[in-house]
Enzyme design. Structure first.
Site, PDB file in Angstrom:
ATOM      1  N   PRO A  68       0.834  -1.209   0.000  1.00 65.61           N
ATOM      2  CA  PRO A  68       0.000   0.000   0.000  1.00 65.61           C
ATOM      3  C   PRO A  68       0.865   1.254   0.000  1.00 65.61           C
ATOM      4  O   PRO A  68       1.819   1.352   0.771  1.00 65.61           O
ATOM      5  CB  PRO A  68      -0.801  -0.126   1.301  1.00 65.61           C
ATOM      6  CG  PRO A  68       0.030  -1.018   2.174  1.00 65.61           C
ATOM      7  CD  PRO A  68       0.746  -1.952   1.261  1.00 65.61           C
ATOM      8  N   TYR A  75      -0.546   5.575  12.385  1.00 67.31           N
ATOM      9  CA  TYR A  75      -1.958   5.907  12.237  1.00 67.31           C
ATOM     10  C   TYR A  75      -2.736   5.419  13.458  1.00 67.31           C
ATOM     11  O   TYR A  75      -2.149   4.867  14.395  1.00 67.31           O
ATOM     12  CB  TYR A  75      -2.484   5.342  10.914  1.00 67.31           C
ATOM     13  CG  TYR A  75      -1.802   5.970   9.717  1.00 67.31           C
ATOM     14  CD1 TYR A  75      -2.018   7.311   9.393  1.00 67.31           C
ATOM     15  CD2 TYR A  75      -0.913   5.246   8.926  1.00 67.31           C
ATOM     16  CE1 TYR A  75      -1.374   7.905   8.315  1.00 67.31           C
ATOM     17  CE2 TYR A  75      -0.258   5.834   7.848  1.00 67.31           C
ATOM     18  CZ  TYR A  75      -0.488   7.164   7.550  1.00 67.31           C
ATOM     19  OH  TYR A  75       0.156   7.760   6.491  1.00 67.31           O
ATOM     20  N   ARG A 108      -1.664  -4.747   9.022  1.00 65.11           N
ATOM     21  CA  ARG A 108      -0.294  -4.270   8.835  1.00 65.11           C
ATOM     22  C   ARG A 108       0.209  -3.709  10.150  1.00 65.11           C
ATOM     23  O   ARG A 108      -0.488  -2.932  10.809  1.00 65.11           O
ATOM     24  CB  ARG A 108      -0.219  -3.199   7.749  1.00 65.11           C
ATOM     25  CG  ARG A 108       1.224  -2.973   7.269  1.00 65.11           C
ATOM     26  CD  ARG A 108       1.302  -1.959   6.157  1.00 65.11           C
ATOM     27  NE  ARG A 108       2.441  -2.239   5.293  1.00 65.11           N
ATOM     28  CZ  ARG A 108       3.176  -1.308   4.684  1.00 65.11           C
ATOM     29  NH1 ARG A 108       2.907  -0.027   4.865  1.00 65.11           N
ATOM     30  NH2 ARG A 108       4.171  -1.641   3.894  1.00 65.11           N
TER      31      ARG A 108
END
Length: 369
Positions: free
Chosen positions: A25, A183, A231
């Protein structure tokens, strides 16, 4: 190491991947202003399937029309228009023989561009370290986020669930929860960003709680046969030196807990995916994930040469290799490796954001301001 190992098939859940090469990604900021995928994105993803990759993981996709968006021109899976816009993109990839997985991302306190709100939310009122990413339209320090309350946590879990269902409706073969790179899910796991005193802060078990709850709720929604991965990383977008405080001991706690869920794979990323992750003579992050989690592992980080990739697979440290910058430079890398052709070197200025995308992004930023 024999490179033929890179071209042996292997499975994730009920899907067979023709080889061990997966596209990682990568943030592209080339969606429409309102988050819809478009033809530019379709061409971008389709070329990897044409180039021989067995699977493509999308860029981080935001979840809702609230706090999850991280960048302007980031694609979403937050409404019906988003879902429908992804359908031709997914079909184009699958028609060329590759799987396509949607990476679901909540930016949390690391957001630097959101069309729905000017505020950010995180585990605690602690701003991420470092500066916003200029090549993705940000500038200056990150703002101080709000601390997520109980109702916010419920909404966050619901957003992951709803976007996973939209991904399934759009035709994606599975979803990858973004628990890495600083994140939101990773912010809960990170000691210096999470100083909560409730059940979601303190011990590693508590800091993992939201991740585990999201996994359980997404699985309950999408069913047993749908692929769910995650992930994970120690490093952050703006803190590449970060390590888990207790090193390999903490890695054991994290990956063991993930291995006891309904996940179908763990995708780990490090600066060098073939290097010790916790100090000299320690395991790589991929090996730690595989040993402690006992799930299929995708390794990422500087593994673009076939020699390094084959060594990681051949030494049973990981099951698949995901490529980022090497894939940008070589959209047909698997085909090139198989035919023993020379690979192109990655050039940041030429490859990360094509000039057309840069101009489009600059125009959109002017419209936003």
């Amino acid at each position: 190491m024999n490179q033929k190992v890179l071209f042996t098939p292997s499975k994730i859940k009920n899907k067979t991947l023709a080889n061990r090469f997966i596209v990682a990604p990568m943030t592209r900021i080339s969606a429409e202003k309102d988050g819809r995928a478009n033809e530019t994105m379709q061409h971008y993803y389709e070329r990897y399937a044409k180039g021989g990759y067995s699977a493509v993981i999308s860029e981080g996709i935001y979840l809702d029309e609230s706090y999850s968006q991280g960048y302007y021109n980031q694609p979403g899976l937050a409404n019906d228009e988003h879902t429908n816009a992804w359908k031709p993109v997914v079909k184009a990839v699958q028609d060329k023989g590759a799987l396509m997985i949607a990476q679901l991302m909540h930016a949390g306190g690391q957001s630097q561009g959101n069309i729905y709100t000017g505020e950010t939310i995180a585990p605690s009122t602690a701003a991420p370290k470092g500066e916003q990413l200029g090549f993705y339209g940000g500038y200056g320090s990150f703002q101080t986020p709000q601390s997520a309350q109980d109702e916010d946590l419920k909404q966050i879990k619901k957003a992951f669930v709803q976007s996973a269902l939209r991904a399934k409706e759009a035709g994606f073969d599975g979803v990858e929860l973004h628990g890495a790179n600083g994140y939101l899910l990773d912010q809960f796991l990170t000691d210096y960003l999470n100083y909560r005193k409730d059940a979601y802060g303190g011990t590693v078990e508590n800091r993992l709680r939201l991740i585990l709850e999201v996994i359980d709720e997404v699985r309950a929604a999408v069913g047993e046969s749908y692929i769910i991965g995650i992930r994970m990383s120690q490093i952050k977008v703006t803190d590449s030196d970060h390590k888990w405080a207790d090193g390999e001991k903490e890695a054991e706690a994290i990956f063991s807990a993930l291995g006891n869920t309904s996940l179908n794979y763990v995708h780990v990323t490090d600066g060098d995916g073939s290097a010790p992750a916790f100090g000299e003579n320690s395991r790589t992050l991929a090996e730690a994930a595989k040993v402690f989690g006992k799930l299929p592992v995708i390794a990422n980080g500087g593994l673009g040469t076939p020699e390094k990739a084959a060594a990681v697979i051949g030494n049973d440290e990981a099951d698949f290799i995901s490529l980022g910058t090497s894939a940008l430079a070589n959209p047909d890398l698997p085909n090139k490796v198989e035919k023993e052709k020379r690979l192109q070197e990655f050039d940041f200025e030429k490859t990360l954001l094509p000039q057309a995308e840069i101009k489009e992004h600059e125009l959109n930023q002017q419209l936003v301001k």
